[in-house]
Design a protein around this motif. Structure first.
Motif: not given
Length: 289
Positions: A81-83, A86, A89, A199, A202-203, A205-207
């Protein structure tokens, strides 16, 4: 004298055998043994075998090695899920809880010894006792990651009402659980947080740059795992390069999606039927006549 005694004893045994065969004397009652349960050996092994403890300790030792490698490589990520972007980060690791960090074999032993089955009606009260134990090696690894400035997230399919006792159990055992943000992400905390963990990954991986995933079930790494055995095999093979590198799997012979795949995830089927389906699937040796 000795010959006479032996002869009398033999005659007595013979007479007893005749009476039992004729149905004139009731056979002595035999103590009823434990009911057959597929989890007996698995639960005993997880609680008592040094082989189990050595295995989990070794896997967590490997995780420390992989963590250092990941910290040194800014392109390293474990999350599908890593965009983009990254690399800059801050680092994090994601661990499952049950049978990855916390040992719930007390509950499993209750199931086995009482011929019961998993139910939220009994599982939730057990969770609230906060008596789960640490999986060997997990606390050492997590403290090591924390000391390196790596954020530790616990992504579990325990349900949202069980968050307080889960956090309490972890904290009592010395696991860092984060104070500035919620790092214990349970099923149902948000509507979109289903039993599929993507999901929630993903939360994180967003940060964060997710360095490692650690779990005991295929669903701790990818979603949609309640599928046929052939499809599960493909999921395993498609991610072959990740196992033991970014993804570290802990052993859990007590329960998991691997078992459900044997009987089409029909958990309500009779135990004998589910056991027969397992027998039918297993390859066995056929000795020559």
């Amino acid at each position: 004298m000795t010959t006479t005694i032996k002869g009398a004893a033999a005659a007595s045994r013979l007479g007893l055998g005749i009476l039992l065969s004729a149905g004139l004397l009731a056979a002595p009652a035999l103590a009823e043994g434990p009911a057959a349960n597929d989890g007996t050996n698995a639960t005993y092994w997880m609680q008592n075998a040094v082989e189990y403890k050595a295995t989990t300790a070794a896997l967590y030792a490997l995780a420390k090695v992989r963590l250092d490698e990941a910290l040194a490589d800014p392109k390293w990520t474990a999350a599908l899920e890593q965009g983009a972007g990254y690399e800059s980060k801050p680092p994090a690791v994601i661990l499952d809880v049950d049978e990855t960090v916390l040992d719930n074999s007390l509950y499993q032993a209750w199931i086995v010894e009482n011929n019961q089955y998993y139910s939220s009606k009994t599982w939730a009260p057990f969770v609230h006792t906060e008596t789960s134990r640490p999986i060997p090696g997990s606390l050492d690894f997590i403290k090591y990651a924390d000391s390196k400035g790596v954020a530790v997230f616990y992504v579990s399919n325990r349900k949202a009402p069980e968050e307080d006792p889960t956090r309490g159990n972890l904290k009592t055992l010395g696991y860092p659980i984060g104070e500035s943000e919620d790092r214990v992400l349970l099923r149902g905390e948000k509507e979109e947080w289903t039993s599929d963990k993507g999901t929630r990954r993903a939360v994180v991986a967003e940060k964060y740059r997710v360095l490692l995933l650690l779990g005991d079930n295929l669903g701790d790494f990818v979603d949609h795992v309640d599928v046929t055995r052939e499809e599960r095999q493909k999921l395993y093979q498609d991610n072959m390069a990740r196992w033991g590198r970014e993804w570290i799997m802990l052993p859990n012979p007590s329960y998991g999606s691997w078992e459900g795949a044997a009987f089409g995830f029909n958990w309500g089927a009779p135990a004998e039927e589910k056991r027969r389906m397992k027998f039918d699937i297993m390859d066995d040796w056929k000795p020559a006549n």
